[in-house]
Design an enzyme around this catalytic site. Structure first.
Site, short mmCIF file in Angstrom:
data_model
loop_
_atom_site.label_atom_id
_atom_site.label_comp_id
_atom_site.label_asym_id
_atom_site.label_seq_id
_atom_site.Cartn_x
_atom_site.Cartn_y
_atom_site.Cartn_z
N LYS A 1 3.00 -3.63 5.07
CA LYS A 1 2.11 -3.32 5.57
C LYS A 1 2.05 -4.34 7.11
CE LYS A 1 -2.63 -1.71 5.60
NZ LYS A 1 -2.65 -0.84 6.92
N LYS B 1 4.07 -11.25 7.53
CA LYS B 1 5.45 -10.73 7.77
C LYS B 1 5.52 -11.53 8.12
CE LYS B 1 5.37 -6.50 8.75
NZ LYS B 1 4.21 -6.12 8.80
N LYS C 1 7.78 -5.14 18.79
CA LYS C 1 6.97 -6.73 19.71
C LYS C 1 7.38 -7.46 20.03
CE LYS C 1 3.50 -6.57 16.23
NZ LYS C 1 3.49 -5.19 15.29
N ASP D 1 5.80 -0.15 8.16
CA ASP D 1 6.65 0.73 7.50
C ASP D 1 8.20 1.67 7.74
OD1 ASP D 1 4.27 1.23 4.85
OD2 ASP D 1 3.26 1.78 6.77
#
Ligand SMILES: Nc1ncnc2c1ncn2[C@@H]1O[C@H](COP(=O)(O)OP(=O)(O)OP(=O)(O)O)[C@@H](O)[C@H]1O
Ligand SMILES: [Mg+2]
Lengths: 350, 272
Positions: free
Chosen positions: B9, B14, B40, B125
């Site tokens: 998510k 991450k 990003k 996702d």
């Protein structure tokens, strides 16, 4: 096999949405059409379009540009490519610029309306042409007409006169013939044509749309546009060109009814014409023609029933070979036209 | 060469986990490549002393595919870790998924996937086909899910399982779920909850990372914890993760849960 994926199970109106929209936008002679997508979308559609126009003996040379999107334009958005192409289009000094969006920009979500709204000085009309949204040629055609019925400066409330022709099928080889016949019928009621929306007109004529006292639609699939114009400008509409003798007379009397006119003279005149045609082709009485090479729309039209009633001409499995791949012809002279063709086939078969 | 992909998510940790894992692996003497698959472009920031490196998509835009050189997109970060950022369009425009596809094609063509271990850090996702690219043939064969015990985080992890399940059915595809990493939010019985979730999807909880301020401190120092405080408990925690990843050999096709089952599980661990 009944598979919707088989090409032969699609009809002529299931072609690319862009082609449908192009068949409208290229009818504006002082316009530039920009196809917003990869170069191939414009090229393929243009070749198809030009080859059809050639058989339609419609020698136009429309300016069509492509934004020629490449992978980076897909990743980063194609809005800059669009802006650049619009500035390039200005070289042609167009009165109006149409932007047709292709499938891929529908997926990546380029803000075509927003981009165009930033540009001042020339009228720009974005037209959705994404085929994957459902639909094909027909939807592109209607989508373009709908957008164009919305570009007029607001209606001045002028005195209304004349008739607009809405949605001529520019890619049909008989399009001009169809128009001439309808114009003849309108003239017999002392009505003149104002704007051909859209066929071989200047952008300025689009602004005259509100001024007509009646809109005649090419066929009932355009009723939505008829309704829209009625709602917006109060112009009544008649929903189709007539096919066959009976419809032709009804066309005259109903249009006279809408406009509160007396159709007697026009109807009498049309009766004379129709009788003359029947007499001219009396020798074809009792002929059997084969159904093999006839357009489906023609087979199911009233016109064939009339030929049977008036001249006992029957469509059968056997019959003489007769080829007619166009949609049913228009007006009394359309009947004449098809009878001429039948006679030619008969002579050829002798 | 071992290739792993990290999914989870948005905002769950991450990139932090990936960067610390890369750092720990490289300390162990392995050559590591970390590829940020997110417009990003902040995946490798903590390995690059807080800098945002030029992205593959930046270069594609400027130079076109042919003009791109390996050393224009691969940057050497902490302890020689190779860092790549896919990059992509500005928010709200274009197609980021296509950007990931293009990046992978360019990297493959340049032979850039060249290290003992390659880590793909993929955004939130699996929103579209583009973000499933790292799981395709010849790329990552091991997927790690990063999740906390929060229902929505498990929900996202479960959705990614659906993508893995679908992709693993393709002929020749070797992509499997390699395990679940719990990046804790300090919830009630969080480790048990995530372990039970992992079992239910037929995988296993391979590591538990506590929530620890040392991570944010390191972030403020523009470093991974491994670099910032190599002797801290957190540094050991990430080294531990690195060992587990290297020695892991149980890879499965996950069985995603229905929403009901997921909610039932969350109910069971309802805070007192
Ligand atoms: N174990 C942890 N303890 C404390 N803080 C953490 C921990 N893991 C991550 N964080 C913090 O959480 C924030 C988000 O982490 P990160 O950017 O790694 O998430 P992400 O999943 O990569 O987000 P995105 O989906 O936006 O890419 C960061 O500020 C990071 O410092
Ligand atoms: Mg991240």
């Amino acid at each position: 096999m009944l598979s919707k994926n088989l090409h032969k199970n699609t009809d002529r109106c299931s072609g690319c949405t862009l082609t449908g929209a192009l068949s409208v936008t290229t009818g504006v002679t002082d316009a530039v059409t920009i196809v917003h997508g990869p170069a191939g979308c414009a090229h393929h559609n243009l070749s198809l379009f030009l080859s059809i126009s050639k058989t339609a003996k419609n020698s136009r040379n429309p300016v069509i540009l492509s934004t020629r999107l490449k992978e980076t334009d897909i990743i980063f958005g194609g809005e800059n490519a669009l802006k650049e192409t619009i500035s390039h289009a200005l070289i042609y000094k167009p009165s109006i610029i149409f932007i047709l969006s292709t499938c891929i920009v529908g997926i990546t979500g380029d803000d075509v309306e927003g981009t165009c709204a930033q540009l001042k000085g020339v009228k720009i009309v974005p037209i959705p042409g994404e085929g994957f949204l459902g639909g094909g040629f027909r939807e592109g055609f209607i989508s373009a007409l709908t957008k164009l019925s919305d570009v007029q400066n607001s209606f001045q409330g002028k005195i209304k006169s004349g008739v607009n022709i809405i949605g001529e099928r520019n890619l049909e080889s008989s399009a001009e013939f169809q128009y001439i016949e309808v114009e003849r019928l309108l003239n017999s009621l002392n009505l003149t044509v104002r704007t051909r929306f859209i066929r071989n007109i200047k952008a300025a004529s689009i602004d005259l749309i509100p001024d007509a006292s009646l809109n005649v639609l090419r066929d009932p699939s355009l009723v939505k546009i008829g309704e829209y114009l009625k709602q917006r400008y109060g112009t009544p509409y008649y929903s189709s060109f007539p096919e066959g003798f009976a419809e032709t007379k009804r066309f005259i009397s109903e249009i006279a009814g809408i406009l509160d006119m007396d159709p007697t003279d026009a109807l009498n005149y049309e009766t004379l014409i129709q009788e003359a045609i029947k007499k001219e082709f009396f020798d074809l009485k009792g002929l059997r023609i084969s159904r093999k090479n006839l357009h489906l729309e023609l087979l199911t039209s009233n016109l064939m029933d009339e030929l049977y009633a008036d001249l006992n001409i029957q469509v059968t499995e056997e019959g003489i070979p007769f080829r007619f791949v166009d949609t049913p012809p228009v007006g009394s002279n359309g009947v004449r036209y098809i009878l001429t063709k039948i006679r030619k086939s008969q002579i050829a078969g002798l | 060469m071992q290739q792993i992909a990290i999914y989870g998510k948005g905002g769950i940790g991450k990139s932090t986990t990936a960067a610390n894992l890369s750092a720990a692996l490289s300390i162990n003497g392995l050559s590591v490549l970390q590829v940020g698959c997110d417009p990003k472009r902040d995946s490798t920031r903590m390995l690059m002393g807080g800098k945002l490196i030029p992205t593959v998509m930046d270069l594609l835009k400027i130079k076109g595919e042919r003009g791109i050189d390996k050393d224009e997109i691969i940057f050497s970060g902490f302890n020689g870790i190779k860092c790549v950022e896919a990059g992509g369009p500005d928010p709200g425009i274009g197609c980021a998924g296509r950007g990931i596809i293009a990046t992978f094609q360019i990297l493959a063509k340049l032979g850039a996937m060249d290290a003992d271990i390659v880590i793909y850090d993929v955004l939130g996702d699996v929103v579209c086909g583009g973000f499933a690219m790292p799981m395709r043939e010849s790329f990552a064969e091991e997927v790690y899910l990063v999740t906390s015990g929060e229902l929505m985080s498990l929900y996202a992890a479960n959705n990614i399982c659906k993508a893995i399940e679908r992709i693993s059915k393709r002929p020749k595809n070797r992509c499997r779920l390699a395990g679940v990493i719990c990046n804790a939010k300090n919830l009630y019985l969080e480790e048990d909850l995530v372990r039970e979730f992992s079992d239910m999807i037929r995988s296993k909880l391979i590591h538990f990372i506590p929530r620890d301020p040392a991570v944010q401190v390191a972030e403020l120092n523009r470093m991974t914890v491994i670099e910032d405080s190599p002797d801290s408990e957190m540094a050991y925690c990430y080294s531990d993760l690195a060992k587990k990843v290297l020695n892991n050999n149980s890879f499965v096709i996950p069985k995603p849960l229905e929403l009901d089952a997921l909610e039932e599980l969350a109910q069971k661990y309802r805070p007192l």
